[in-house]
Design an enzyme around this catalytic site. Structure first.
Site, PDB file in Angstrom:
ATOM      1  N   ASP A  32       4.819  21.722 -12.342  1.00 48.59           N
ATOM      2  CA  ASP A  32       5.544  21.192 -13.546  1.00 48.59           C
ATOM      3  C   ASP A  32       6.538  21.940 -14.151  1.00 48.59           C
ATOM      4  OD1 ASP A  32       6.229  19.034 -14.665  1.00 48.59           O
ATOM      5  OD2 ASP A  32       4.716  18.977 -16.076  1.00 48.59           O
ATOM      6  N   ASN A  62      10.058  21.818 -13.676  1.00 46.30           N
ATOM      7  CA  ASN A  62      11.499  22.180 -12.989  1.00 46.30           C
ATOM      8  C   ASN A  62      12.575  21.586 -13.782  1.00 46.30           C
ATOM      9  OD1 ASN A  62      10.023  22.939 -10.905  1.00 46.30           O
ATOM     10  ND2 ASN A  62      10.323  21.540  -9.504  1.00 46.30           N
ATOM     11  N   ASN A 112       6.401   9.179  -9.565  1.00 45.56           N
ATOM     12  CA  ASN A 112       7.725   9.882  -9.683  1.00 45.56           C
ATOM     13  C   ASN A 112       8.916   9.198  -9.218  1.00 45.56           C
ATOM     14  OD1 ASN A 112       6.526  13.230  -9.004  1.00 45.56           O
ATOM     15  ND2 ASN A 112       7.102  12.231 -10.891  1.00 45.56           N
ATOM     16  N   TRP A 113       8.555   7.806  -8.401  1.00 41.95           N
ATOM     17  CA  TRP A 113       9.573   6.934  -8.107  1.00 41.95           C
ATOM     18  C   TRP A 113      10.199   6.232  -9.197  1.00 41.95           C
ATOM     19  CZ3 TRP A 113      10.890   7.093  -3.069  1.00 41.95           C
ATOM     20  CH2 TRP A 113       9.611   7.484  -2.032  1.00 41.95           C
ATOM     21  N   ARG A 137      11.778   7.791 -11.403  1.00 42.30           N
ATOM     22  CA  ARG A 137      12.754   8.683 -12.053  1.00 42.30           C
ATOM     23  C   ARG A 137      14.042   7.912 -11.504  1.00 42.30           C
ATOM     24  NH1 ARG A 137      10.702  14.671 -12.128  1.00 42.30           N
ATOM     25  NH2 ARG A 137       8.566  14.449 -13.076  1.00 42.30           N
ATOM     26  N   ARG A 158      -1.863  24.005 -13.757  1.00 43.06           N
ATOM     27  CA  ARG A 158      -0.556  23.238 -14.181  1.00 43.06           C
ATOM     28  C   ARG A 158       0.311  24.044 -15.002  1.00 43.06           C
ATOM     29  NH1 ARG A 158       0.012  17.027 -15.417  1.00 43.06           N
ATOM     30  NH2 ARG A 158       2.544  17.193 -15.784  1.00 43.06           N
ATOM     31  N   SER A 197      -2.277  14.054 -14.672  1.00 43.12           N
ATOM     32  CA  SER A 197      -1.255  13.240 -14.054  1.00 43.12           C
ATOM     33  C   SER A 197      -1.522  12.724 -12.472  1.00 43.12           C
ATOM     34  CB  SER A 197       0.333  13.874 -13.683  1.00 43.12           C
ATOM     35  OG  SER A 197       0.612  14.234 -14.955  1.00 43.12           O
TER      36      SER A 197
END
Ligand code: IPE
Ligand code: IPE
Ligand code: MG
Length: 250
Positions: A28, A30, A76-77, A79, A196, A204
């Site tokens: 995580d 980025n 994450n879809w 986003r 993480r 998550s």
């Protein structure tokens, strides 16, 4: 019981005593790494992808046999379309570009997650990489792509229920050894250590069932800054932990 259920985890011999055999990483930070540099989020994802090779190559040195990395979650879809499309394109390019190095380094690659929503070109690259590396056993790299722990348990339950409906499984025989045989991770041992990056102290939806007794390390480093030295340090400090699994040491 389905066919998948009959396979057992591989037993390898190179483990450093006391070190983690299976490390799972929630990569995580980025986006924040890129934003701090005034660059688009995808710039951070590209920088993050470059860190993976270094960590994979460090695994044999620190006695890690299994490395599982969270690349894209079922959530994450949500986003932007630009970020999602950019990530999918990055995954395609990453696989095409890294296939050779992974093969040469003795890395066996597996993917977990639901492939249904992924595009055909990416699915083919994933299948080809799994096949191309299936005889390797120096490092077992598992990439979680369109993966969600709840989604995985739901899909596993669906297959289990189908086996009951078809008479292949008696509900009386269902215990806590049964469900994991239907999970995407059925050939993997449970993670010993979950790391993480980026300072968030949450999991998550990652490896919910499998991490029941994992140790956790939440570190502030953003994923594109993560190094093999930090990885080695976290693995070494794992060796000093007292894992009791609910028992009392006598
Ligand atoms: C992790 O980095 C990579 C993916 C989730 C694909 P993020 O993109 O979540 O980075 P931050 O958390 O916004 O900094
Ligand atoms: C978890 O990171 C998913 C991956 C690293 C692929 P997220 O950045 O998506 O998680 P949240 O939104 O902070 O919980
Ligand atoms: Mg994030």
């Amino acid at each position: 019981m389905n066919e998948r259920a009959e396979q057992q985890p591989d037993t390898l011999s190179s483990q450093t005593p006391g070190g983690p055999r299976h490390v799972a990483i929630i990569m995580d930070g980025n986006g924040r790494w890129a934003t701090m540099r005034g660059r688009p989020r995808l710039f951070g994802h590209h920088a993050g992808a470059k860190r993976v090779r270094e960590v994979v190559e460090a695994c044999p040195d620190v006695g890690v046999e299994y490395l599982t990395i969270f690349a894209f979650s079922t959530e994450n879809w949500k986003r932007t379309q630009v970020e999602v499309a950019g990530l999918m394109s990055l995954f395609r390019r990453y696989i095409a570009k890294e296939t050779r190095a992974l093969g040469e380094n003795g890395v066996r690659v597996r993917f977990i997650g639901d492939r249904v929503r992924l595009d055909d070109k990416l699915i083919k690259l994933m299948n080809d990489l799994e096949t191309a590396t299936e005889h390797n056993e120096r490092v077992h790299l598992t990439i979680a792509l369109n993966y969600g722990g709840r989604d995985e348990v739901a899909r596993a339950t669906k297959r289990l229920a189908q086996d009951v409906a078809d008479g292949r499984l008696d509900p009386v025989d269902v215990d806590e050894e049964t469900l994991p045989r239907y999970l995407d991770t059925y050939v993997l041992p449970d993670p010993d250590l979950v790391i993480r990056t980026s300072g968030e102290a949450r999991i998550s939806n990652f490896l919910l069932w499998q991490s029941a007794y994992a140790e956790y390390e939440f570190i502030d480093t953003l994923w594109p800054d993560f190094t093999r030295e930090e990885f080695a340090r976290l693995c070494a400090s794992f060796g000093g932990r007292d894992r009791r699994f609910g028992a009392v040491k006598t």
